[in-house]
Scaffold this motif. Structure first.
Motif, PDB file in Angstrom:
ATOM      1  N   HIS A  68      38.732  11.933  -7.306  1.00  0.00           N
ATOM      2  CA  HIS A  68      38.269  10.547  -7.347  1.00  0.00           C
ATOM      3  C   HIS A  68      37.646  10.128  -8.680  1.00  0.00           C
ATOM      4  N   LEU A  69      36.709  10.907  -9.181  1.00  0.00           N
ATOM      5  CA  LEU A  69      36.059  10.524 -10.443  1.00  0.00           C
ATOM      6  C   LEU A  69      37.014  10.585 -11.631  1.00  0.00           C
ATOM      7  N   PRO A  70      37.909  11.575 -11.735  1.00  0.00           N
ATOM      8  CA  PRO A  70      38.881  11.524 -12.827  1.00  0.00           C
ATOM      9  C   PRO A  70      39.775  10.276 -12.769  1.00  0.00           C
ATOM     10  N   LYS A  71      40.161   9.866 -11.563  1.00  0.00           N
ATOM     11  CA  LYS A  71      40.984   8.664 -11.420  1.00  0.00           C
ATOM     12  C   LYS A  71      40.201   7.422 -11.864  1.00  0.00           C
ATOM     13  N   MET A  72      38.933   7.352 -11.477  1.00  0.00           N
ATOM     14  CA  MET A  72      38.094   6.214 -11.864  1.00  0.00           C
ATOM     15  C   MET A  72      37.811   6.236 -13.363  1.00  0.00           C
ATOM     16  N   ASP A  73      37.675   7.433 -13.935  1.00  0.00           N
ATOM     17  CA  ASP A  73      37.464   7.578 -15.376  1.00  0.00           C
ATOM     18  C   ASP A  73      38.704   7.108 -16.139  1.00  0.00           C
ATOM     19  N   LYS A  74      39.863   7.516 -15.681  1.00  0.00           N
ATOM     20  CA  LYS A  74      41.122   7.121 -16.323  1.00  0.00           C
ATOM     21  C   LYS A  74      41.316   5.599 -16.286  1.00  0.00           C
ATOM     22  N   ALA A  75      40.867   4.970 -15.189  1.00  0.00           N
ATOM     23  CA  ALA A  75      40.978   3.518 -15.052  1.00  0.00           C
ATOM     24  C   ALA A  75      39.956   2.778 -15.904  1.00  0.00           C
ATOM     25  N   GLY A  76      38.939   3.487 -16.430  1.00  0.00           N
ATOM     26  CA  GLY A  76      37.918   2.849 -17.253  1.00  0.00           C
ATOM     27  C   GLY A  76      36.779   2.238 -16.462  1.00  0.00           C
ATOM     28  N   ILE A  77      36.664   2.612 -15.191  1.00  0.00           N
ATOM     29  CA  ILE A  77      35.621   2.054 -14.337  1.00  0.00           C
ATOM     30  C   ILE A  77      34.336   2.867 -14.423  1.00  0.00           C
ATOM     31  N   VAL A  78      34.475   4.176 -14.567  1.00  0.00           N
ATOM     32  CA  VAL A  78      33.324   5.045 -14.783  1.00  0.00           C
ATOM     33  C   VAL A  78      33.621   5.960 -15.960  1.00  0.00           C
ATOM     34  N   SER A  79      32.574   6.575 -16.456  1.00  0.00           N
ATOM     35  CA  SER A  79      32.721   7.614 -17.460  1.00  0.00           C
ATOM     36  C   SER A  79      32.271   8.911 -16.797  1.00  0.00           C
ATOM     37  N   GLU A 110      43.780  -3.229 -15.407  1.00  0.00           N
ATOM     38  CA  GLU A 110      45.035  -3.550 -14.744  1.00  0.00           C
ATOM     39  C   GLU A 110      44.759  -3.705 -13.265  1.00  0.00           C
ATOM     40  N   GLU A 111      45.184  -4.843 -12.699  1.00  0.00           N
ATOM     41  CA  GLU A 111      44.891  -5.128 -11.292  1.00  0.00           C
ATOM     42  C   GLU A 111      45.443  -4.047 -10.375  1.00  0.00           C
ATOM     43  N   GLU A 112      46.636  -3.591 -10.641  1.00  0.00           N
ATOM     44  CA  GLU A 112      47.240  -2.564  -9.796  1.00  0.00           C
ATOM     45  C   GLU A 112      46.391  -1.291  -9.786  1.00  0.00           C
ATOM     46  N   VAL A 113      45.857  -0.938 -10.937  1.00  0.00           N
ATOM     47  CA  VAL A 113      45.012   0.249 -11.042  1.00  0.00           C
ATOM     48  C   VAL A 113      43.695   0.021 -10.297  1.00  0.00           C
ATOM     49  N   VAL A 114      43.113  -1.152 -10.455  1.00  0.00           N
ATOM     50  CA  VAL A 114      41.854  -1.465  -9.774  1.00  0.00           C
ATOM     51  C   VAL A 114      42.049  -1.409  -8.265  1.00  0.00           C
ATOM     52  N   PHE A 115      43.123  -2.032  -7.766  1.00  0.00           N
ATOM     53  CA  PHE A 115      43.384  -1.993  -6.328  1.00  0.00           C
ATOM     54  C   PHE A 115      43.611  -0.563  -5.851  1.00  0.00           C
ATOM     55  N   SER A 116      44.288   0.230  -6.658  1.00  0.00           N
ATOM     56  CA  SER A 116      44.519   1.622  -6.299  1.00  0.00           C
ATOM     57  C   SER A 116      43.193   2.388  -6.212  1.00  0.00           C
ATOM     58  N   VAL A 117      42.329   2.178  -7.181  1.00  0.00           N
ATOM     59  CA  VAL A 117      41.029   2.852  -7.186  1.00  0.00           C
ATOM     60  C   VAL A 117      40.188   2.407  -5.989  1.00  0.00           C
ATOM     61  N   LEU A 118      40.155   1.115  -5.723  1.00  0.00           N
ATOM     62  CA  LEU A 118      39.308   0.593  -4.653  1.00  0.00           C
ATOM     63  C   LEU A 118      39.913   0.755  -3.264  1.00  0.00           C
ATOM     64  N   SER A 119      41.149   1.232  -3.184  1.00  0.00           N
ATOM     65  CA  SER A 119      41.779   1.400  -1.883  1.00  0.00           C
ATOM     66  C   SER A 119      41.184   2.573  -1.107  1.00  0.00           C
ATOM     67  N   ASN A 120      40.445   3.421  -1.776  1.00  0.00           N
ATOM     68  CA  ASN A 120      39.872   4.594  -1.138  1.00  0.00           C
ATOM     69  C   ASN A 120      38.389   4.381  -0.855  1.00  0.00           C
ATOM     70  N   GLN A 121      37.986   4.604   0.386  1.00  0.00           N
ATOM     71  CA  GLN A 121      36.595   4.376   0.781  1.00  0.00           C
ATOM     72  C   GLN A 121      35.620   5.262   0.010  1.00  0.00           C
ATOM     73  N   ARG A 122      35.965   6.503  -0.223  1.00  0.00           N
ATOM     74  CA  ARG A 122      35.064   7.415  -0.931  1.00  0.00           C
ATOM     75  C   ARG A 122      34.799   6.896  -2.351  1.00  0.00           C
ATOM     76  N   ARG A 123      35.810   6.366  -3.008  1.00  0.00           N
ATOM     77  CA  ARG A 123      35.615   5.823  -4.362  1.00  0.00           C
ATOM     78  C   ARG A 123      34.753   4.558  -4.312  1.00  0.00           C
ATOM     79  N   ARG A 124      34.966   3.715  -3.293  1.00  0.00           N
ATOM     80  CA  ARG A 124      34.123   2.515  -3.161  1.00  0.00           C
ATOM     81  C   ARG A 124      32.670   2.915  -2.937  1.00  0.00           C
ATOM     82  N   PHE A 125      32.443   3.913  -2.092  1.00  0.00           N
ATOM     83  CA  PHE A 125      31.083   4.383  -1.836  1.00  0.00           C
ATOM     84  C   PHE A 125      30.464   4.945  -3.121  1.00  0.00           C
ATOM     85  N   ALA A 126      31.248   5.690  -3.887  1.00  0.00           N
ATOM     86  CA  ALA A 126      30.743   6.257  -5.146  1.00  0.00           C
ATOM     87  C   ALA A 126      30.356   5.147  -6.113  1.00  0.00           C
TER      88      ALA A 126
END
Length: 192
Positions: free
Chosen positions: A82-93, A18-34
């Motif tokens: 951060h990682l739980p949010k990325m996991d929920k979005a399906g970007i990382v496990s 979902e684009e909204e979820v992806v933008f939400s995840v990538l809106s944070n610098q720490r998550r982008r760095f991870a």
């Protein structure tokens, strides 16, 4: 007549994001760095390693010089938020109990979003539009034999325009590769 807008992206791997979820995840610098660090590694990583790498980029130091407070702060926020949010979005496990994280197949299709969230600059489409305008001006000057263009051969003018296009394309390619998720070195938004 209204055209429905899709709110998801089907990746080349068949994963729906979902684009909204992806933008939400990538809106944070720490998550982008991870994400950048995980893609550089290309495999499963332990949370401690990831926290140290991200904290180093945030602090502008090498991983060996990261202080324990910075590493611990990064570790806790990655683990709890951060990682739980990325996991929920399906970007990382992310396995919270073992502290192991790895990128999913969906990460392969996130590069387009990094162009959008990257630091502000003149967009490439604007640059190429300007280059096209210069080309049109040169063409008009050549056709009308205006000023300096009377003395230069047409082939020299066209060769200079082609050279400018080639240099621009090479610069665009270099910039795009540098911004690619998981490319060598720190994330593109880290000042070097």
């Amino acid at each position: 007549m209204s055209i429905p807008v899709a709110n998801w992206l089907t990746t080349s791997t068949g994963v729906e994001l979902e684009e909204e979820v992806v933008f939400s995840v990538l809106s944070n610098q720490r998550r982008r760095f991870a994400l950048h660090a995980l893609c550089q590694r290309g495999e499963t990583a332990e949370l401690g390693w990831l926290a140290k790498r991200v904290a180093a980029w945030e602090s502008g130091v090498s991983p060996a010089r990261v202080g324990s407070d910075a590493r611990k702060s990064c570790y806790v926020s990655l683990q709890q938020s951060h990682l739980p949010k990325m996991d929920k979005a399906g970007i990382v496990s992310f396995d919270k109990r073992s502290g192991v994280v790895h990128p999913t197949a969906a990460v392969d299709d996130l590069d387009i979003y990094f162009d959008i969230v990257a630091e502000p600059e003149i967009p490439w489409y604007g640059y190429y539009l300007g280059l096209a305008a210069v080309g049109v001006a040169l063409l008009i000057a050549m056709v009308t034999n205006t000023g300096l263009f009377r003395t230069l051969p047409d082939i020299a003018l066209m060769a200079s325009l082609v050279a400018a296009l080639v240099v621009s394309a090479l610069a665009h390619t270099y910039t795009a590769r540098r911004r690619k998720l998981g490319s060598d070195g720190p994330p593109p938004e880290v000042d070097q």
